[in-house]
Motif scaffolding. Structure first.
Motif, PDB file in Angstrom:
ATOM      1  N   GLU A  66      -1.909  12.464  11.998  1.00 11.63           N
ATOM      2  CA  GLU A  66      -2.199  11.423  12.872  1.00 11.63           C
ATOM      3  C   GLU A  66      -0.996  11.283  13.938  1.00 11.63           C
ATOM      4  N   GLY A  67      -0.064  12.465  13.945  1.00 12.67           N
ATOM      5  CA  GLY A  67       0.967  12.370  14.805  1.00 12.67           C
ATOM      6  C   GLY A  67       2.357  11.659  14.437  1.00 12.67           C
ATOM      7  N   THR A  74       0.765  -1.177  -0.029  1.00 14.40           N
ATOM      8  CA  THR A  74       0.097  -0.134  -0.010  1.00 14.40           C
ATOM      9  C   THR A  74       0.981   1.074  -0.033  1.00 14.40           C
ATOM     10  N   ALA A  75       0.219   2.476  -0.265  1.00 11.90           N
ATOM     11  CA  ALA A  75       1.130   3.603  -0.144  1.00 11.90           C
ATOM     12  C   ALA A  75       1.602   3.994   1.138  1.00 11.90           C
ATOM     13  N   ASP A  76       0.499   3.531   2.007  1.00  9.70           N
ATOM     14  CA  ASP A  76       1.163   3.972   3.619  1.00  9.70           C
ATOM     15  C   ASP A  76       2.253   2.880   3.732  1.00  9.70           C
ATOM     16  N   GLU A  77       2.536   1.650   3.326  1.00 13.80           N
ATOM     17  CA  GLU A  77       3.374   0.964   3.697  1.00 13.80           C
ATOM     18  C   GLU A  77       4.756   1.452   2.886  1.00 13.80           C
ATOM     19  N   ARG A  78       4.423   1.780   1.705  1.00 16.86           N
ATOM     20  CA  ARG A  78       5.661   2.221   0.999  1.00 16.86           C
ATOM     21  C   ARG A  78       6.573   3.348   1.535  1.00 16.86           C
ATOM     22  N   MET A  79       5.555   4.339   1.879  1.00 20.64           N
ATOM     23  CA  MET A  79       6.229   5.637   2.575  1.00 20.64           C
ATOM     24  C   MET A  79       6.565   5.358   3.791  1.00 20.64           C
ATOM     25  N   ALA A  80       5.971   4.545   4.729  1.00 23.44           N
ATOM     26  CA  ALA A  80       6.577   4.305   5.916  1.00 23.44           C
ATOM     27  C   ALA A  80       7.884   3.736   5.703  1.00 23.44           C
ATOM     28  N   ALA A  81       7.999   2.650   4.809  1.00 21.67           N
ATOM     29  CA  ALA A  81       9.454   1.899   4.697  1.00 21.67           C
ATOM     30  C   ALA A  81      10.375   2.874   4.239  1.00 21.67           C
ATOM     31  N   PHE A  82       9.967   3.657   3.319  1.00 25.42           N
ATOM     32  CA  PHE A  82      10.931   4.766   2.993  1.00 25.42           C
ATOM     33  C   PHE A  82      11.489   5.555   3.919  1.00 25.42           C
ATOM     34  N   LEU A  83      10.678   6.173   4.827  1.00 25.57           N
ATOM     35  CA  LEU A  83      11.195   6.935   5.935  1.00 25.57           C
ATOM     36  C   LEU A  83      12.052   6.239   6.916  1.00 25.57           C
ATOM     37  N   VAL A 129      11.912  16.888   8.045  1.00 26.59           N
ATOM     38  CA  VAL A 129      11.122  15.675   8.802  1.00 26.59           C
ATOM     39  C   VAL A 129      11.694  15.505  10.107  1.00 26.59           C
ATOM     40  N   GLN A 130      10.814  15.180  11.150  1.00 23.87           N
ATOM     41  CA  GLN A 130      10.943  14.697  12.230  1.00 23.87           C
ATOM     42  C   GLN A 130       9.999  13.576  12.630  1.00 23.87           C
ATOM     43  N   LEU A 131      10.434  12.372  12.867  1.00 28.50           N
ATOM     44  CA  LEU A 131       9.957  11.185  13.336  1.00 28.50           C
ATOM     45  C   LEU A 131       9.418  11.256  14.698  1.00 28.50           C
ATOM     46  N   LEU A 132       8.029  11.287  14.921  1.00 29.60           N
ATOM     47  CA  LEU A 132       7.366  11.536  16.120  1.00 29.60           C
ATOM     48  C   LEU A 132       6.854  10.061  16.858  1.00 29.60           C
ATOM     49  N   ASP A 133       6.321   9.224  15.962  1.00 31.69           N
ATOM     50  CA  ASP A 133       6.016   8.091  16.435  1.00 31.69           C
ATOM     51  C   ASP A 133       6.593   6.882  15.703  1.00 31.69           C
ATOM     52  N   ARG A 134       7.727   6.519  15.894  1.00 27.92           N
ATOM     53  CA  ARG A 134       8.633   5.619  15.181  1.00 27.92           C
ATOM     54  C   ARG A 134       8.067   4.233  15.377  1.00 27.92           C
ATOM     55  N   MET A 135       7.409   3.887  16.348  1.00 28.21           N
ATOM     56  CA  MET A 135       6.825   2.645  16.641  1.00 28.21           C
ATOM     57  C   MET A 135       5.759   2.186  15.582  1.00 28.21           C
ATOM     58  N   ARG A 136       4.847   3.199  15.490  1.00 25.71           N
ATOM     59  CA  ARG A 136       3.946   2.806  14.437  1.00 25.71           C
ATOM     60  C   ARG A 136       4.480   2.835  13.036  1.00 25.71           C
TER      61      ARG A 136
END
Length: 239
Positions: free
Chosen positions: A211-212, A155-164, A221-228
């Motif tokens: 979504e924080g 999914t787009a969310d999975e791709r973007m999260a993986a990229f970051l 970019v600052q990652l705020l909720d790395r676990m999610r």
């Protein structure tokens, strides 16, 4: 181009893409010197300037010393396909070894300087320094792994999260902040690399911020909720 001078010897060991091989194998001063004299400091390349082009003869690999490099190809319809982004300490040109020609274009996204290594000379040195040879193999394996990272039906969310998350880990591995960094690449390049529409990338980043999960201002970019983010990225990164 002059070889790296003695003043840069310490910097060479701390920032070079081969430093982990040197440190893990405990290379002595003479062995480090043999590797050091192979280095040619190249650049600076201005933003938008090509480092090499598809089809150029291959005779060297290069570690990014500063800046960010984008690699891409142009398909038969004239469309650009982004293949990857390379940060300080990472090596470009590994995929040119087999064909002896660069299979892609490499372009500076900001001001870029490189440490250039003659591949024939490095290959000869690697036969006498097993640790260096093993590290070359690891770099090749890692390069292949990055190329297949986004080949699945994600999914787009999975791709973007993986990229970051992948970008975060790469920055952290080089001693930079893994939670606060700049996206030196344009949104359109990120979208191209992730095989998404530019509007989708902007929408996902906006929603992640709402979504924080992160805070983003222009390219910062600052990652705020790395676990999610890592939970979303896991299916892509396979860890």
């Amino acid at each position: 181009m002059p070889p790296a001078d003695d003043e840069d010897a310490v910097k060479f060991c701390s920032t070079c893409a081969f430093s982990s091989a040197c440190l893990s194998q405990g290379f002595d001063k003479s062995q480090l010197s043999e590797l050091h004299v192979l280095v040619m400091h190249v650049g600076p390349f201005a933003p938008g300037e090509h480092i090499f082009r598809e089809g150029d003869p291959f005779n060297a690999i290069a570690a990014v010393r500063a800046g960010t490099v984008k690699t891409y190809v142009v398909d038969s319809h004239g469309r650009e396909q982004v293949q990857g982004f390379f940060l300080p300490g990472e090596v470009i040109g590994l995929n040119a070894i087999h064909a002896a020609r660069y299979p892609a274009n490499a372009i500076a996204l900001d001001t870029v300087t490189l440490c250039r290594f003659s591949f024939p000379q490095m290959s000869l040195l690697a036969t006498r320094l097993p640790g260096l040879q093993q590290h070359l193999f690891r770099l090749l394996s890692h390069d292949i792994g990055k190329a297949s990272l986004l080949a699945g039906d994600f999914t787009a969310d999975e791709r973007m999260a993986a990229f970051l998350i992948a970008l975060s880990r790469r920055y952290a591995a080089r001693g930079y902040s893994g939670s606060h960094f700049n996206l030196t690449m344009a949104r359109t390049d990120i979208a191209n690399y992730l095989r998404l529409a530019s509007e989708t990338v902007s929408r996902v980043l906006r929603r992640f911020q709402d979504e924080g999960l992160l805070c983003i201002e222009r390219r910062e970019v600052q990652l705020l909720d790395r676990m999610r983010l890592e939970q979303m990225a896991r299916v892509v990164l396979r860890d």
